[in-house]
Design a protein around this motif. Structure first.
Motif, PDB file in Angstrom:
ATOM      1  N   MET A 247      63.137  44.170  31.907  1.00 36.77           N
ATOM      2  CA  MET A 247      61.801  43.601  31.701  1.00 36.77           C
ATOM      3  C   MET A 247      61.936  42.085  31.538  1.00 36.77           C
ATOM      4  SD  MET A 247      59.006  45.051  29.001  1.00 36.77           S
ATOM      5  CE  MET A 247      59.314  46.733  29.547  1.00 36.77           C
ATOM      6  N   ASP A 248      61.344  41.349  32.453  1.00 38.86           N
ATOM      7  CA  ASP A 248      61.564  39.904  32.523  1.00 38.86           C
ATOM      8  C   ASP A 248      60.425  39.154  31.843  1.00 38.86           C
ATOM      9  OD1 ASP A 248      62.314  37.370  33.120  1.00 38.86           O
ATOM     10  OD2 ASP A 248      61.865  37.498  35.264  1.00 38.86           O
TER      11      ASP A 248
ATOM     12  N   GLN B  82      48.496  36.122  35.092  1.00 36.49           N
ATOM     13  CA  GLN B  82      49.914  36.459  35.154  1.00 36.49           C
ATOM     14  C   GLN B  82      50.263  37.578  34.172  1.00 36.49           C
ATOM     15  OE1 GLN B  82      51.811  35.236  37.485  1.00 36.49           O
ATOM     16  NE2 GLN B  82      53.640  36.384  36.845  1.00 36.49           N
ATOM     17  N   ALA B  83      49.651  37.542  32.976  1.00 37.79           N
ATOM     18  CA  ALA B  83      49.922  38.572  31.969  1.00 37.79           C
ATOM     19  C   ALA B  83      49.454  39.944  32.429  1.00 37.79           C
ATOM     20  CB  ALA B  83      49.251  38.196  30.645  1.00 37.79           C
TER      21      ALA B  83
ATOM     22  N   GLN C  66      52.938  45.545  36.482  1.00 38.26           N
ATOM     23  CA  GLN C  66      54.238  45.678  37.131  1.00 38.26           C
ATOM     24  C   GLN C  66      55.194  46.537  36.306  1.00 38.26           C
ATOM     25  OE1 GLN C  66      56.214  41.951  37.864  1.00 38.26           O
ATOM     26  NE2 GLN C  66      58.166  42.922  38.418  1.00 38.26           N
ATOM     27  N   TYR C  67      55.196  46.326  34.989  1.00 33.07           N
ATOM     28  CA  TYR C  67      56.142  47.036  34.126  1.00 33.07           C
ATOM     29  C   TYR C  67      55.530  48.256  33.432  1.00 33.07           C
ATOM     30  CZ  TYR C  67      59.370  43.142  34.707  1.00 33.07           C
ATOM     31  OH  TYR C  67      60.230  42.202  35.240  1.00 33.07           O
ATOM     32  N   GLY C  68      54.259  48.535  33.698  1.00 30.92           N
ATOM     33  CA  GLY C  68      53.613  49.686  33.067  1.00 30.92           C
ATOM     34  C   GLY C  68      53.475  49.549  31.560  1.00 30.92           C
TER      35      GLY C  68
ATOM     36  N   ILE D 219      42.911  50.296  33.126  1.00 32.46           N
ATOM     37  CA  ILE D 219      44.011  49.550  32.508  1.00 32.46           C
ATOM     38  C   ILE D 219      43.543  48.783  31.267  1.00 32.46           C
ATOM     39  CG2 ILE D 219      45.151  49.331  34.739  1.00 32.46           C
ATOM     40  CD1 ILE D 219      44.610  46.262  34.466  1.00 32.46           C
ATOM     41  N   PHE D 220      42.245  48.474  31.189  1.00 34.91           N
ATOM     42  CA  PHE D 220      41.698  47.917  29.957  1.00 34.91           C
ATOM     43  C   PHE D 220      41.386  49.099  29.037  1.00 34.91           C
ATOM     44  CE2 PHE D 220      41.066  44.444  32.901  1.00 34.91           C
ATOM     45  CZ  PHE D 220      41.428  43.350  32.140  1.00 34.91           C
TER      46      PHE D 220
END
Length: 442
Positions: free
Chosen positions: A1-2, A47-48, A54-56, A433-434
């Motif tokens: 996780m980046d 971006q957040a 991307q990482y779920g 997702i919210f």
């Protein structure tokens, strides 16, 4: 996780200020996010959201840290914090604020320029969250709720797109944003409000009956209910029926009147038998400062809110007050509070905005406050048990005073507007997702 793929100011568990950044205004909430991003601009928010997808990783949206149930934070998730996005643009007819502006900052800018504003009472509450849930304040009977002055919002969607919602574009989302609560459809990064006509002065009202016992409290509450019939909309009052370690069992009326001290004293003469009967004529800015300064820097509490649609008898009021006859262990203060509605709030139809309970007479708030963390569990249980009893006297729940509750929370919060809100949710956030514990479901 980046974490390096996130922009803005990124705080992780390895950051020296991590614990401080975890704090909520309500210190009874103890959550430890995976990462907190303090966004400086819209691109940081975008971006957040992309990183979370991307990482779920689940995420929450935070501004003033005032969510009663702590749903603006959480354990092992991403917090998108917009509190650093706090620019204010004021002109003669409108004010535009970014999503991180708080009540005090808005009042200083708007009232400092001579305008009143239907904002909230607590200085550090985020204006965005306040508005999205409807927005009750001491000026609401004259100017309407906070959401009633909203004319445009900029929102970052689940797709990471910045869209503008107003009466002419994305009208369905604009409708939903005015009363559905925060965190359901996107990240609101700016709000534009129309300004009322300038009013320089107002009267701040503080009426307190200390150490009087609940029989007297009931007498005052009955007067308060009658007083609100056909009340001058320039006046609004909050009535707190309390059991306090320092003031005993009593009742306090706090209010704001857009008129002279003498006129306010005449209007409220039926309460002149109070222990304190204080009226101060001052600038609207100073009145709001004093209201805000009465709030502590932070608290430890449990609270929730319902709507009142009828008057209560003396026996009903006594039965309700029996619930707070003994405070929970460790509690310093508990209260059943009525927040005045009506006036301009009721001028708008129930389906004209997402805020449904415009025909209610009052909001009922219930709370317990303590200081020692060891009493958190017992106070939580004490409040929930009694809140469920108070629910039998009321109809509908206030999304800005949220609390875990039995039954259908969506129906309680949104009434007959729920299905329309679900349609908006499916359109703008079909994958949900919210999401949080009491989110609107697609």
């Amino acid at each position: 996780m980046d974490f390096n793929a996130l922009s803005g100011v990124v705080v992780t568990k390895e950051s020296p200020n991590y614990e401080e950044c975890c704090l909520s205004w309500n210190r009874a909430i103890e959550k430890h996010p995976l990462v907190i991003v303090y966004c400086q601009e819209n691109q940081d928010v975008i971006q957040a959201i992309k990183w979370a997808k991307q990482y779920g990783v689940p995420f929450r949206i935070r501004s003033g840290t005032h969510h009663y149930e702590g749903y603006s934070t959480g354990d092992q998730l991403l917090v998108i914090d917009v509190s650093c996005m706090n620019r204010i643009e004021l002109n003669e007819t409108t004010v535009k604020v970014q999503g991180g502006v708080r009540n005090r900052e808005l009042y200083e800018a708007v009232c400092g320029a001579g305008y009143p504003f239907p904002g909230g009472g607590c200085p550090t509450v985020g204006v965005a969250g306040y508005t999205l849930g409807g927005g009750w304040g001491y000026s609401s009977r004259l100017f309407g709720l906070g959401c009633d002055q909203l004319i445009e919002a900029e929102v970052i969607t689940a797709e990471g797109q910045l869209i503008v919602a107003n009466a002419n574009q994305h009208e369905d989302l604009f409708w939903a944003l005015r009363g559905s609560g925060g965190g359901n459809f996107g990240v609101v990064t700016s709000l534009t409000y129309r300004l009322p006509e300038k009013i320089e002065m107002a009267t701040l009202i503080n009426i307190d009956y200390k150490h009087v016992g609940f029989a007297k409290v009931v007498d005052v509450a009955l007067r308060y209910q009658r007083f609100f019939k056909n009340l001058d909309r320039r006046l609004n009052l909050k009535m707190a029926m309390y059991n306090s370690e320092t003031k005993g069992k009593g009742v306090k009326l706090t209010g704001l009147f857009y008129g002279s001290k003498e006129e306010a004293q005449d209007l409220l003469s039926l309460f002149q038998d109070a222990t304190d009967f204080d009226f101060d004529y001052m600038t609207v800015l100073q009145a709001n400062r004093e209201i805000q300064d009465s709030h502590p820097e932070f608290e430890m509490y449990r609270s929730g809110g319902r709507f009142i649609h009828r008057d209560y008898s003396a026996d009903e009021l006594l039965t309700m007050l029996d619930l707070i006859d003994e405070r929970a262990q460790g509690s310093l203060y508990t209260a059943i509070t009525f927040y005045g509605l009506g006036g301009a709030i009721a001028d708008i139809e129930k389906d004209e905005t997402a805020f449904y309970y415009r025909d209610a007479s009052f909001i009922l708030g219930f709370q317990s406050v303590w200081e020692d963390p060891k009493y958190r569990a017992i106070n939580n249980e004490w409040v929930l048990e009694r809140f469920n009893v108070l629910a039998t006297y009321t109809r509908g729940s206030f999304i800005n005073f949220p609390i875990v509750q039995p039954g259908d929370y969506e129906k309680n919060y949104y009434g007959d507007n729920l299905e329309a809100l679900k349609a908006v949710k499916r359109k703008y956030d079909p994958e949900g997702i919210f999401n949080f514990e009491q989110a609107i479901k697609p």
